[in-house]
Design a protein around this motif. Sequence first.
Motif, short mmCIF file in Angstrom:
data_model
loop_
_atom_site.label_atom_id
_atom_site.label_comp_id
_atom_site.label_asym_id
_atom_site.label_seq_id
_atom_site.Cartn_x
_atom_site.Cartn_y
_atom_site.Cartn_z
N GLU A 1 27.11 43.09 -32.82
CA GLU A 1 25.96 43.12 -31.90
C GLU A 1 25.71 41.75 -31.31
O GLU A 1 25.56 41.60 -30.09
CB GLU A 1 24.71 43.62 -32.63
N SER B 1 26.12 40.68 -27.35
CA SER B 1 24.94 40.16 -26.65
C SER B 1 25.20 38.74 -26.18
O SER B 1 24.74 38.33 -25.11
CB SER B 1 23.71 40.20 -27.57
N GLN C 1 21.57 37.33 -27.67
CA GLN C 1 21.20 37.14 -26.27
C GLN C 1 20.45 35.83 -26.06
O GLN C 1 20.64 35.15 -25.06
CB GLN C 1 20.38 38.34 -25.82
N THR D 1 15.44 41.49 -25.98
CA THR D 1 16.24 40.34 -26.37
C THR D 1 16.76 40.54 -27.78
O THR D 1 16.26 41.37 -28.53
CB THR D 1 15.40 39.05 -26.27
N SER D 2 17.83 39.84 -28.10
CA SER D 2 18.35 39.86 -29.47
C SER D 2 18.80 38.45 -29.80
O SER D 2 18.85 37.59 -28.91
CB SER D 2 19.52 40.83 -29.61
N GLY E 1 25.59 42.93 -24.12
CA GLY E 1 24.93 43.73 -25.15
C GLY E 1 23.50 44.05 -24.76
O GLY E 1 23.26 44.66 -23.71
N VAL E 2 22.57 43.61 -25.59
CA VAL E 2 21.15 43.84 -25.32
C VAL E 2 20.77 43.09 -24.04
O VAL E 2 21.08 41.91 -23.88
CB VAL E 2 20.30 43.35 -26.51
N GLN E 3 20.15 43.81 -23.10
CA GLN E 3 19.84 43.22 -21.80
C GLN E 3 18.37 42.84 -21.68
O GLN E 3 17.52 43.49 -22.28
CB GLN E 3 20.16 44.23 -20.69
#
Lengths: 282, 302
Positions: free
Chosen positions: A214, A218, A233, A229-230, A223-225
């Motif tokens: 993941e 990101s 990211q 947030t991640s 990944g997470v957009q």
Amino acid sequence: MTDVTAARARPAIPLSVKLAMGFVALFVLFALFGHALTPHGFRDTSLFDRLKPPGTEGYPLGTDARGRDLLARLVTGAQITLVVAIVGTLIGAILGSLLGILAAARRGKTEAVIVAAIDVQASLPIIIVALFMLAMFDNSFTLFLLLVGLNGWEVYARLMRGATLQAKESGYVTAIRALGASPARIYLRHVLPNILNIALVQFTVNLPLTILLETALSFLGLGVQPPLTSLGQIMSEGRDRLMTAWWLTLLPGAIIFCLALSVSMIGDWLRDRLDPTLRSER
Amino acid sequence: MIGYILSRLIRAVATLLITVTLVFLFIRFSGDPAAALVPPDAPQEVIDQYARAMGLDQPIWVQYTGYVGGLLQGDFGFSIHTGLAVEEVFLARLPHTLELGLTALAMAIAIGIPVGAIAAIRRGSALDRFVMAFSVFAFAMPNFLFGLLMILIAALVFGTFLGGDSASVLWPALTLGLAAMGSFARFTRSSVLETINAPYMRAAEARGVPFRLRLIRHAAPNAAIPLVTLIGLSLGALVAGSVVTEQVFAWPGVGQLLVRSVATRDLAQVQFLVLVVAFTMVLANLLVDFLYLLIDPRIRAS
């Protein structure tokens, strides 16, 4: 003699594993209640407070290029990373285990199809599959979760197929079948609980891999957009300012590393306890 | 033995064929390829014209056989980004990725395997504990974080920028090879531990074979067998890792091309790269299986 059995029943937890458990507990608490630590929201921008270093008044961990509070962003990032890690690992574990049991229970064509699917998946690293899908379909959180969830399903399927085939030969399955139990009852009520340990051990191996997948996707920006947030990211956004604003990459990076390290240490320890034949320290 | 080789070959071909079919189906049904080529406000007649020109009005199985036939003749399509044939774009970048990947694999083997073997021989020593700790560290360290840390340290301490095609391959290769190094060390350790406690080792000791000779003659060949599989399996991890590592170090290889093609939705390029990865992995697994035949007499006999 009693001493020996007592020691075997409850071995002392090594200090490193205790520390790892402590870190994971802290991480979960941080994700759940961390927003209480800061008055700022994770999307609140402040043009006057751009790129403040950690320790600035009101921003204990500093701010990013748009003046957003890094602490608030890390809390939300931790939440997303936690959800993706647990849900993603569960998807792969359930899907793979069920397919593995189904293949062994039905044999014939069903098994041939599932084994072929395992071969295909084993010839493609999951990050390549994920990139292929993300090139075709619009990135959404649900799609991303499913893709991350595919991580390692083929390993569960292979392991559970082998274990089910073995269980089929054992006396208890023959006995239950003779009593007239339906196949679903035989495999889900009786075989599954007996081989669940294998899936559980694999779960602990897969969990840190899912976290790393993941965060890597990101980090690549795939990944997470935003606006979500991640941890990966946040690192990706801070990458270009590595020299001037180190906290934007190194703080989330340190959390990812410690989390993956802790989870895999706990996993190693659990594996040794649950499955003595797989002992990593022989 | 012929049967074993044949069954492996059939499985490999079937795996590739299924992968090609899945890629075709996903690309064909993920959207209208004709509509993707024309401007969004183009009239329906223009879209239909494109669809006819691309053969999209044909039955699906005709399209499928055309697709597979094209692949077999080396017709892989054109990158919408550069207008070049996708295999040309790929071949131009391949040397960089091979340089990076082979250096990483060489580092992982040259460091990981001896270190794991020494840890097993000196089991329980401080060195052993250090090697075990290192393997856990290497497993949990995300390669993008490790790469960024090295870039940061190089910039702050040595004042140089690690990255781009003129920079040394060593740092990206160390980043890429770290995880494999850790798993090689750990696996070698348990493999050697298993062999040095085996009955044939005690028999050799009873015959008076010196320790060193016992290790080299009796333990090493047996411990090496599972390592062949591990090195074969690590290829997937190296391919996956190169995608991230090349991005971190701005290394102009295939991994960077893949990420860029995904971001710009260059579907022809992406599908070609996916097929190349699948082909490489299937071939590598096949090689590992055949290598097993050479080094493990037990399989040859059965």
